[in-house]
Scaffold this motif. Structure first.
Motif, short mmCIF file in Angstrom:
data_model
loop_
_atom_site.label_atom_id
_atom_site.label_comp_id
_atom_site.label_asym_id
_atom_site.label_seq_id
_atom_site.Cartn_x
_atom_site.Cartn_y
_atom_site.Cartn_z
N PRO A 55 35.98 41.23 53.54
CA PRO A 55 36.20 42.60 54.03
C PRO A 55 36.13 43.68 52.96
CG PRO A 55 38.29 41.43 53.86
CD PRO A 55 37.22 40.43 53.52
N ARG A 107 31.14 43.10 50.79
CA ARG A 107 30.86 43.06 52.23
C ARG A 107 29.37 42.84 52.49
NH1 ARG A 107 33.38 47.57 53.63
NH2 ARG A 107 35.29 46.56 54.34
N ASP A 133 41.47 43.21 51.99
CA ASP A 133 41.11 41.85 51.56
C ASP A 133 42.32 41.21 50.88
OD1 ASP A 133 39.87 39.54 50.86
OD2 ASP A 133 38.37 40.44 49.54
N TYR A 154 30.24 48.90 56.45
CA TYR A 154 29.53 49.16 55.20
C TYR A 154 28.68 50.42 55.31
CZ TYR A 154 26.46 48.61 51.19
OH TYR A 154 25.78 48.84 50.02
N VAL A 208 30.55 43.36 59.48
CA VAL A 208 30.43 44.04 58.19
C VAL A 208 29.43 45.20 58.16
CG1 VAL A 208 31.12 41.98 56.92
CG2 VAL A 208 28.69 42.38 57.37
N GLN A 267 27.80 39.34 53.03
CA GLN A 267 28.10 38.54 54.21
C GLN A 267 26.86 37.86 54.78
OE1 GLN A 267 31.50 38.53 55.44
NE2 GLN A 267 30.65 36.65 56.28
#
Length: 474
Positions: free
Chosen positions: A47, A52, A372, A218, A214, A55
């Motif tokens: 996270p 991120r 996180d 982002y 994500v 991912q």
């Protein structure tokens, strides 16, 4: 191989900051720790903002997971990618054909670019393999190699998809002008386009179905940041992408003019300029994104040999000297990390325990603010395990455990801190606060009294301790 060895020599001029590889809160290591979490579970959600974007970069985490690679073998993969990519670049030059000195000099120039600096300095950054995928897709004549590059490379770095128009431009530009595209070449282009579309289609379906946790966060964070970047920073990032080597990008444009002309040339210029300026805004690490232009740069170097002929080797040598003398840096939106010489790096003092503690807590606090918590706890665990006197780390980890409701683990950490530093008023104060949360008010009162007694009136926490004593005494 000679080109590879020659490039290794340039580590003396552009050395990674390997003295900080064991530290925290630095681009060299922050993402590496998160990527190693992916190796343990490739589909774990990361996270925090810094990682991120990783991912969807699943290829190497899955490789590490399937083959059970340890941390060190996994972190050597970008270095291996540098050797493979430089070997491929040297082979490309030899085919055109370059002499050995020309090949050595041209390959050296390719190793003085951000993709190489990042892959050898920032742990778990796989730019070398991204560049290899771009080059294979742009120059290979083997259909299986083309399919592998187009299918696999987006899962290493999605910049492959964004740089794919440059790949297609290069392939078309290298077609014989007289005969035009053959049936086989048209088939190759269609296969490449279809294979490359697999990645964005999967991501689009995941986003539309709500299975992508994500991309939207982002993009939102990214959009809010880009408008705060000064224009001068974008200019600096553009320069650091290639420095002197922009000359050869210009040669590619001249080659495109001779190859296409008219509207096709205008479109080629649009792709090159659009990719260059788009690279500045799609990610904070601008110099890395500009490597999407590398296939065009390679064609520029090859075509420069045709233009300059006997003067070519001298021009390459001059470019090498200028690249060595001109300063290089990792130019990000809000940060700049100069790349120093090996002699400077060897003089750098490794961080002491206090600096490690401060940097570790700073990074863990940042992760905590971004949600996180697991990443923050992992850094706290690392601090406690690594440091000889980890009292501050124990207290910090105790706070994390308490925030997670893991009060027994928090108490174990505070009690261990008190064992290590029985006369520390901070430890007793922290224990008192924790005991209140555990509803053990009598024991908490005793801890606050110890803290006030040990710290005395000059201690920064004395007023808070006495206030807690008055409250608990009532």
């Amino acid at each position: 191989m000679r080109g590879d060895l020659g490039c290794v020599r340039f580590q003396f001029f552009f050395a990674p900051r390997f003295m900080v590889w064991g530290s925290y809160f630095a681009p060299e290591v922050d993402r590496a720790r998160d990527t190693l979490r992916q190796v343990e579970d490739p589909f774990t959600v990361l996270p925090n903002h810094n990682s991120r974007v990783n991912q969807w970069r699943l290829f190497f985490p899955i490789i590490g997971y399937v083959f059970n690679l340890g941390d060190r073998p996994f972190l050597t993969l970008p270095f291996l990618g540098c050797l493979v990519t430089l070997s491929y670049i040297a082979a490309l030059f030899r085919k055109h054909p370059f002499s050995l000195p020309e090949t050595l000099l041209a390959t050296m120039l390719m190793a003085m670019l951000p993709w190489y600096f990042v892959s050898t300095g920032w742990l778990a950054y796989f730019d070398s393999w991204l560049v290899l995928g771009l080059l294979v897709a742009a120059f290979s004549r083997n259909r299986w190699a083309l399919l592998a590059a187009c299918l696999v490379t987006p899962w290493i770095d999605e910049r492959f998809v964004l740089g794919f128009p440059i790949v297609l431009l290069v392939r078309v530009a290298l077609v014989d002008k007289a005969s035009g595209l053959t049936k086989q070449q048209r088939s190759e282009l269609l296969w490449m386009i279809g294979a490359t579309l697999v990645y964005p289609v999967i991501r689009a379906l995941a986003l539309l179905s709500g299975n992508d946790p994500v991309t939207q966060p982002y993009a939102s964070e990214h959009t809010s940041s880009v408008f705060a970047v000064p224009v001068s920073t974008f200019v600096a990032g553009l320069w650091q992408g290639y420095r002197v080597m922009w000359l050869f990008v210009g040669v590619f444009i001249a080659f495109a003019y001779r190859r296409f002309g008219g509207l096709a040339f205008a479109f080629a210029c649009f792709l090159v300029v659009g990719t260059a300026f788009g690279s500045l805004v799609i990610a904070g690490d601008m110099h890395r994104s500009l490597q999407m232009l590398l296939p065009a740069l390679v064609v520029g170097v090859i075509h420069a040999k045709v233009i300059w002929q006997r003067a070519f080797v001298g021009a390459l040598a001059a470019a090498v000297v200028m690249m060595v003398l001109l300063p290089a840096s990792h130019r990000l939106w809000f940060e700049n990390y100069p790349i120093g010489r090996l002699s400077q790096e060897l003089l750098r003092e490794p961080p002491d325990d206090e600096e490690l503690m401060n940097r570790g807590i700073a990074r863990a606090s940042q992760l905590l603010s971004e949600g996180d918590t697991r990443g923050a706890v992992m850094i706290a665990d690392d601090l406690v395990d690594r440091l000889e006197f980890p009292v501050t780390g124990l207290l910090f980890r105790a706070d994390l455990h308490a925030d997670l409701g893991e009060l027994a683990d928090a108490e174990a950490d505070v009690r261990r801190a008190i064992e290590l530093a029985p006369n520390s008023p901070h430890c007793h104060f922290a224990y008192g606060v924790l005991l209140i949360e555990m509803e053990k008010r009598g024991e908490a009162l005793d801890e606050f009294k110890k803290a006030a007694e040990l710290g005395g009136p000059q201690w920064s926490g004395y007023a808070d301790s006495t206030a807690a004593i008055r409250m608990l005494s009532r």
